[in-house]
Structure formats: structure tokens, C-alpha cells
Design an enzyme around this catalytic site. Structure first.
Site, PDB file in Angstrom:
ATOM      1  N   CYS A  90      37.988  75.012 -51.622  1.00 58.52           N
ATOM      2  CA  CYS A  90      37.730  75.107 -50.186  1.00 58.52           C
ATOM      3  C   CYS A  90      38.203  73.827 -49.491  1.00 58.52           C
ATOM      4  O   CYS A  90      37.841  72.713 -49.900  1.00 58.52           O
ATOM      5  CB  CYS A  90      36.244  75.319 -49.960  1.00 58.52           C
ATOM      6  N   GLU A  91      39.018  73.985 -48.459  1.00 54.35           N
ATOM      7  CA  GLU A  91      39.565  72.802 -47.792  1.00 54.35           C
ATOM      8  C   GLU A  91      38.536  72.079 -46.929  1.00 54.35           C
ATOM      9  O   GLU A  91      38.759  70.939 -46.523  1.00 54.35           O
ATOM     10  CB  GLU A  91      40.775  73.184 -46.943  1.00 54.35           C
ATOM     11  N   HIS A  92      37.409  72.716 -46.644  1.00 54.30           N
ATOM     12  CA  HIS A  92      36.406  72.073 -45.791  1.00 54.30           C
ATOM     13  C   HIS A  92      35.494  71.127 -46.562  1.00 54.30           C
ATOM     14  O   HIS A  92      35.051  70.112 -46.025  1.00 54.30           O
ATOM     15  CB  HIS A  92      35.561  73.141 -45.082  1.00 54.30           C
ATOM     16  N   HIS A  93      35.189  71.487 -47.820  1.00 58.20           N
ATOM     17  CA  HIS A  93      34.249  70.672 -48.604  1.00 58.20           C
ATOM     18  C   HIS A  93      34.837  70.223 -49.943  1.00 58.20           C
ATOM     19  O   HIS A  93      34.181  69.513 -50.690  1.00 58.20           O
ATOM     20  CB  HIS A  93      32.967  71.467 -48.875  1.00 58.20           C
ATOM     21  N   GLN A 131      39.744  81.328 -47.469  1.00 55.33           N
ATOM     22  CA  GLN A 131      40.005  82.639 -48.068  1.00 55.33           C
ATOM     23  C   GLN A 131      40.863  83.515 -47.161  1.00 55.33           C
ATOM     24  O   GLN A 131      41.699  84.284 -47.649  1.00 55.33           O
ATOM     25  CB  GLN A 131      38.687  83.331 -48.399  1.00 55.33           C
ATOM     26  N   HIS A 159      31.831  81.385 -52.876  1.00 58.80           N
ATOM     27  CA  HIS A 159      32.096  80.029 -52.396  1.00 58.80           C
ATOM     28  C   HIS A 159      30.950  79.103 -52.770  1.00 58.80           C
ATOM     29  O   HIS A 159      29.811  79.301 -52.332  1.00 58.80           O
ATOM     30  CB  HIS A 159      32.286  80.039 -50.876  1.00 58.80           C
ATOM     31  N   CYS A 161      30.489  76.201 -51.770  1.00 61.32           N
ATOM     32  CA  CYS A 161      29.972  75.469 -50.607  1.00 61.32           C
ATOM     33  C   CYS A 161      28.825  76.236 -49.949  1.00 61.32           C
ATOM     34  O   CYS A 161      28.002  75.632 -49.249  1.00 61.32           O
ATOM     35  CB  CYS A 161      31.088  75.187 -49.598  1.00 61.32           C
TER      36      CYS A 161
END
Length: 201
Positions: A90-93, A131, A159, A161
């Protein structure tokens, strides 16, 4: 024209590896642990090598992984490959998410070797991702490579996260889909894909 010698390239690579491992060591310190204790001494090196494997999609392209595994074929019937496992970040976390990809396409004179579809998935899964984008990129790659009349891709993802932090819902999953060509314009084509996916599942 200046060229870089092999020894210079090796030195640059070693310097880059040391810089990455130093950053991981700093992160361990920031988390409150001792990077010099026995269990963590080699962790920066392990993390560096594992992250390299999980991000090797940046150096690949759909055409390079398909290679010459495209074959002329007159059949126009739907081709479906189910339950392709994937692992991504995941690019956010920068936490993992994983799941399964379902791919269907309607050939128009060309079919791709079946083993190449999982490789196409990995090209995009092995990058920092969301995703929704992953689903679209897989569909577009299949369409570009095969020149298919239509492509359908469905992804189910879990996920970490969401499962390990924040709302901490361990059993939630995310479903995304992308339809191109005849899959987008025809409900009958989508229904045919759904029947293929649910048969004997």
C-alpha cells in the site's frame, strides 16, 4: 563519451545499499529498539533485499514479461484465468495488501501464454500501489498486449493497513473491477465472466 567502470558501479551500488540499510537502522532506533541486538543486527540487510524483490515491478514492463508468448489463434471464445495470487504494498502506509485477481478476455486473433498473465499481475503488484490503480493497470496491460476485443479484471484484496491499524477489521476485503471494450459495453459478456468465475468454485 564517458563510461562508468564496473568497479565504480559496484562502489556506487555498495554505497546505495549502505545508505538504505542506515535508514532502516534509524527506523529501528526511532521505533525504540536496539539495532545492535542479536536479532536485529542483520535486519537492515534483510529488509533491503526483501524490499528490492517487492519493488522489482518498477524495472519490468508488460511487453518484456510476455516476450514471444503471443500466439495466433482463430478462437474468439472467452478466456478466463481465476485466482491469481498477488502481494503488493500500500502506497499510503507501506504495509502489505494481498489477494486474488480474476482475468477474462475476448481474443481477436492473438492469445497470450497462460503463465504470462500472473507475470503481468506481478509487474504492477510489485510497486507501491492502491488496489484501484492496480486493477486498471492489469486490465490495460492485457488489452495492450493481446489487442483483445474486451478485458475484464476483478481483484479481491486484504489490506493490512485496515487489519493491523486504524479500524482493525481483520475480515474485511476490498473488491475492485475494471472492464474494457465488450466487457464494458455488454452485460451479457460480464455475466459470462461471472459464470466462469463461479463454476465449481
Amino acid at each position: 563519451m564517458t563510461t562508468t567502470s564496473p568497479s565504480a558501479m559496484n562502489s556506487m551500488a555498495a554505497w546505495e545499499d549502505a545508505r538504505i540499510e542506515g535508514a532502516i537502522r534509524d527506523l529501528i532506533l526511532h521505533m525504540g529498539d536496539d539495532p545492535d541486538r542479536e536479532g536485529l543486527v542483520k535486519t537492515p540487510q534483510r529488509v533491503r533485499t526483501s524490499r528490492a524483490a517487492l519493488s522489482d515491478g518498477y524495472g519490468a514492463s508488460p511487453l518484456s514479461v510476455v516476450g514471444d508468448a503471443l500466439f495466433k489463434e482463430s478462437s474468439r471464445g472467452m478466456i478466463t484465468v481465476r485466482d491469481i495470487e498477488f502481494y503488493s504494498m500500500c502506497e499510503h502506509h507501506i504495509l502489505p495488501f494481498y489477494g486474488r485477481v480474476q482475468i477474462s478476455y475476448l481474443p481477436d486473433g492473438l492469445v497470450v501464454g497462460l503463465s504470462k498473465l500472473p507475470r503481468l499481475v506481478d509487474v504492477f503488484a510489485h510497486r507501491l500501489q492502491v488496489q484501484e490503480r492496480l486493477t486498471a493497470q492489469i486490465a490495460e496491460a492485457v488489452a495492450d498486449v493481446t489487442h483483445a476485443r474486451g478485458v475484464g479484471v476483478i481483484v479481491e484484496g486484504f489490506h493490512l493497513c485496515m487489519m493491523m491499524r486504524g479500524v482493525a477489521k481483520q475480515h474485511s476485503s476490498t473488491h475492485t473491477s475494471e472492464y474494457l471494450g465488450e466487457f464494458e459495453s455488454s452485460q451479457d459478456v460480464r455475466d459470462q465472466m461471472f459464470r466462469a468465475l463461479t463454476r465449481n468454485s
